[in-house]
Design an enzyme around this catalytic site. Structure first.
Site, PDB file in Angstrom:
ATOM      1  N   ARG A 294     -28.517 -38.938 -37.758  1.00 32.49           N
ATOM      2  CA  ARG A 294     -29.847 -38.573 -38.263  1.00 32.49           C
ATOM      3  C   ARG A 294     -30.753 -39.789 -38.111  1.00 32.49           C
ATOM      4  O   ARG A 294     -30.520 -40.825 -38.733  1.00 32.49           O
ATOM      5  CB  ARG A 294     -29.759 -38.171 -39.732  1.00 32.49           C
ATOM      6  CG  ARG A 294     -31.101 -37.940 -40.412  1.00 32.49           C
ATOM      7  CD  ARG A 294     -30.879 -37.704 -41.894  1.00 32.49           C
ATOM      8  NE  ARG A 294     -32.068 -37.424 -42.648  1.00 32.49           N
ATOM      9  CZ  ARG A 294     -32.876 -38.345 -43.177  1.00 32.49           C
ATOM     10  NH1 ARG A 294     -32.657 -39.625 -42.978  1.00 32.49           N
ATOM     11  NH2 ARG A 294     -33.915 -37.979 -43.896  1.00 32.49           N
ATOM     12  N   ASP A 296     -33.465 -41.669 -38.985  1.00 33.25           N
ATOM     13  CA  ASP A 296     -34.326 -41.703 -40.164  1.00 33.25           C
ATOM     14  C   ASP A 296     -35.723 -42.231 -39.820  1.00 33.25           C
ATOM     15  O   ASP A 296     -35.862 -43.216 -39.102  1.00 33.25           O
ATOM     16  CB  ASP A 296     -33.672 -42.619 -41.209  1.00 33.25           C
ATOM     17  CG  ASP A 296     -34.516 -42.750 -42.453  1.00 33.25           C
ATOM     18  OD1 ASP A 296     -34.702 -41.731 -43.144  1.00 33.25           O
ATOM     19  OD2 ASP A 296     -35.010 -43.859 -42.734  1.00 33.25           O
ATOM     20  N   GLU A 338     -35.509 -37.147 -37.910  1.00 28.57           N
ATOM     21  CA  GLU A 338     -36.098 -36.931 -39.236  1.00 28.57           C
ATOM     22  C   GLU A 338     -37.567 -37.318 -39.110  1.00 28.57           C
ATOM     23  O   GLU A 338     -37.937 -38.472 -39.249  1.00 28.57           O
ATOM     24  CB  GLU A 338     -35.406 -37.765 -40.304  1.00 28.57           C
ATOM     25  CG  GLU A 338     -35.810 -37.334 -41.710  1.00 28.57           C
ATOM     26  CD  GLU A 338     -36.751 -38.298 -42.430  1.00 28.57           C
ATOM     27  OE1 GLU A 338     -37.349 -37.887 -43.427  1.00 28.57           O
ATOM     28  OE2 GLU A 338     -36.896 -39.452 -42.012  1.00 28.57           O
ATOM     29  N   ASP A 408     -35.400 -35.494 -50.360  1.00 26.66           N
ATOM     30  CA  ASP A 408     -36.741 -36.048 -50.530  1.00 26.66           C
ATOM     31  C   ASP A 408     -37.614 -35.089 -51.322  1.00 26.66           C
ATOM     32  O   ASP A 408     -37.276 -33.920 -51.521  1.00 26.66           O
ATOM     33  CB  ASP A 408     -37.370 -36.338 -49.157  1.00 26.66           C
ATOM     34  CG  ASP A 408     -36.911 -37.681 -48.616  1.00 26.66           C
ATOM     35  OD1 ASP A 408     -36.664 -38.595 -49.433  1.00 26.66           O
ATOM     36  OD2 ASP A 408     -36.794 -37.813 -47.390  1.00 26.66           O
TER      37      ASP A 408
END
Ligand code: GLC
Length: 659
Positions: A294, A296, A338, A408
């Site tokens: 992922r 980020d 992401e 989040d």
């Protein structure tokens, strides 16, 4: 088998020239490679070299900079390839034979913090029954590398990429877990933080000690006028606890770029050394058996004066370079972007134009997530239909990560143009959603928390678990309010699981956990209410997961049902696009997916009253005997050829199974 002379890319030939494809030389020491392995690498190099060159040409047009960089990256790929364990080579073969593996409808995801789910990495392996029972085939573990001490933004301030967080285990434990998961048919996804490092990371320490090579790993400014110029167009990500985008550092005698917290130093991706460092990190995890990385905060990697420093073209070029190198060495590894960005910037992360098929394989469908919450609060689908129908088409090879919520906060990414097109204002609607989900709006069912109120922009993001935001209160067990909340729960998850892509459940949501009332008690968490929706998994609730008289039981069983039905519907293969029907009742969302295996129509009523949908539209879409695969029955037609969707109904309509 391809002989070297058949490799058509001149530069690739140069790189593999000499010896038996020159691979031994590229790799350096180590055991000699078999003839077949060498051929395999030569083919991959031939295939991906041009992608690498093209990407780096955008970032480093000067050949004297680019060529040694290409050479170094190919060497890294070759070494990784040579050291890759046999079983991972086998996985590469398997994935190359089924390049759509992430797109298949059997994919069903779960995300958690290792320690909050199972104490440590070894603990996860002990809880696989819980995940398998739900239908999970993809497990995203939140940041697990050694972070700085104290506040570290949930692990997103990494101090050492070479070590697992000591309380979670070791690199060997990570390898063991990846292996166990793979054997059980679950792909491991892990976070890779590449926009910034902790200010205690070795690179930052060396920069502070005065090493110019490492100072150049960061964006350091000595002229305040330059900062002011950037700040003109830069938003603030954490206006509450980390206002501004730059932090003064005494040792550096300069301002360092810190998009997020002061302790997270943004990296300078224009520096070729940074790219090499991360290529090495990525390839290292590839060889441990991590299947998805992922990426980020990927949107922030490239800075450009006069812009918001997000979504710059170089971001996609960097991703393409990393992707090409990873494909050479370990094609089983996929990237997940992401990028929580506006709807119109989103699709580029799945590869469009010259980057088509060459960047991330997965990306978060932030827009869909926001629209699900918006539809439920407004009991109206008009904005969602317009916004989702206006999204540029997703490339067929790209796959959305769909989700109701994640670790989040929820930011109201409602495009002003979309709002305007349906006769409302973006500002007004965002304010309504914040009021609704913080529970301030009259008769709101929600119990969220306001995150990062920004008086300058009026933005108020929201924290909260799915249960708390959808109206399940702690202690409530039955009654109409609970039934409605559960119906919304199922509906929201049905929309995302029926979109096409990998639906990901956030840990605790499968058991309907509400906000953690003690979220601020843990050191370092007190200012960040996102911890309210990152509770430790309450295993006492899991005991009741199959008991339909309980709320955890109803939710777990409901989500499990979604995963099971989904797995049996090839129509949900992510390569097919999702078309939103704009002309429907204001309370109904209808999506059509046309796949070679048949048509799928998702019908969702986002209100508490029955809503109509004309049967003939299902016939028009190509369905002969419309059958709700979730409910398991042929749809009953009302008078005048009208179907009536009960309150909060979620129907996955396909042709009735024959026989
Ligand atoms: C991503 C993460 C978020 C974190 C930020 C900075 O957006 O999801 O939790 O605060 O990056 O690393």
């Amino acid at each position: 088998m391809v002989a070297p002379r058949e490799l058509h890319d001149a530069a690739a030939v140069r790189l593999v020239a000499g010896g038996a494809l020159g691979l031994d030389a590229l790799v350096g020491g180590g055991p000699p490679l078999s003839r077949d392995r060498k051929d395999t690498f030569a083919l991959r190099l031939d295939r991906f070299h041009a992608d690498l060159e093209a990407a780096l040409s955008l970032i480093h047009p000067v050949p004297e900079v680019r060529e040694p960089l290409v050479q170094r990256l190919v060497e890294l790929a070759a070494t990784t390839f040579a050291e890759r364990p046999d079983e991972l080579h086998r996985l590469d073969e398997q994935r190359l034979l089924a390049p759509d593996w992430l797109q298949q409808s059997r994919m069903f995801g779960y995300a958690c913090y290792t320690d909050r789910f199972a104490d440590d990495l070894r603990g996860i392996a002990k809880h696989l029954d819980h995940l398998e029972g739900l239908g999970v085939t993809y497990l995203h573990l939140m940041p697990l590398l050694q972070p700085r001490e104290g506040d570290n933004d949930g692990g997103y301030a990494v101090q050492d990429y070479g070590a697992v967080r000591s309380d979670l285990g070791t690199m060997d434990d990570l390898r063991d877990l990846a292996t166990t998961l793979r054997e059980r048919g679950i792909s491991l996804c892990m976070d890779l933080v590449l926009n910034h490092v902790a200010m205690e990371h070795e690179w930052a320490t060396k920069a502070r000690a005065g090493d110019p090579a490492y100072r150049d790993y960061f964006h350091v400014f000595t002229d305040e006028a330059v900062l002011d110029a950037y700040e003109q167009t830069l938003p603030e990500v954490f206006p509450d606890f980390a206002p501004g985008n730059f932090t003064w550092d005494d040792d550096l005698q300069g301002w360092v770029w810190t998009t997020f917290n002061e302790f997270q130093w943004d990296l300078n991706w224009a520096n070729p050394s940074v790219l090499v460092e991360f290529a090495e990190i990525i390839l290292g995890f590839a060889n441990l058996g991590v299947e998805v990385l992922r990426l980020d905060a990927i949107a922030f990697l490239w800075k450009r004066l006069g812009t918001n420093c997000q979504n710059q073209p170089e971001v996609h070029a960097i991703t393409q370079a990393l992707h090409a190198v990873t494909r050479m060495a370990a094609p089983a590894v996929a990237f997940k972007a992401e990028a929580i960005v506006g709807p119109r910037d989103l699709v580029q992360y799945l590869g469009t134009g010259k980057h088509a098929g060459r960047v991330s394989d997965l990306a978060y469908h932030n827009s869909l997530m926001v629209q699900v919450w918006s539809m439920l609060a407004a009991r109206n689908t008009v904005l969602a239909k317009h916004a989702l129908a206006s999204l540029p088409a997703k490339p067929t090879t790209g796959t959305w990560i769909t989700y109701v919520r994640c670790h989040d906060d929820i930011g109201w990414a409602i495009d002003d143009r979309d709002a305007h097109a349906v006769g409302i204002t973006g500002h007004g609607h965002r304010a309504f959603l914040s009021d609704w989900y913080s529970g301030e709006f009259p008769k709101s069912w929600a119990d969220g928390l306001v995150f990062q109120a920004n008086p300058a922009t009026g933005d108020r993001r929201i924290s909260g678990t799915s249960a708390s935001l959808l109206g399940l209160r702690s202690g409530a067990t039955s009654g109409p309010a609970v039934d409605n909340a559960l119906a919304r729960y199922f509906l929201a998850h049905a929309v995302v699981a029926g979109w096409g892509g990998i639906p990901v459940i956030w840990s605790g949501d499968e058991l309907a956990q509400v906000n953690d009332p003690d979220w601020a008690e843990e050191p370092g968490h007190e200012n960040d209410n996102r911890w309210a929706h990152r509770p430790r998994l309450d295993w006492s609730r899991a005991v009741a997961k199959d008991d339909l008289r309980t709320i955890p039981g109803r939710v777990y069983t409901g989500l499990k049902h979604l995963a099971a039905v989904r797995a049996g519907l090839p129509q949900l293969h992510a390569s097919a696009s999702t078309e939103v029907l704009e002309e429907t009742d204001d309370g109904v969302l209808a999506v059509v997916r046309r796949h070679a295996s048949g048509t799928f129509v998702g019908l969702y009523n986002v209100t508490e009253v029955a809503r109509p949908f004309e049967l003939h539209r299902l016939h028009d879409a190509g369905l002969t005997v419309p059958y709700d695969a979730l409910g398991g029955h042929v749809l009953a037609v009302g008078s005048m050829g009208m179907l009536w969707l009960p309150p909060y109904a979620a129907w996955w309509v396909v042709d009735a199974p024959s026989g």
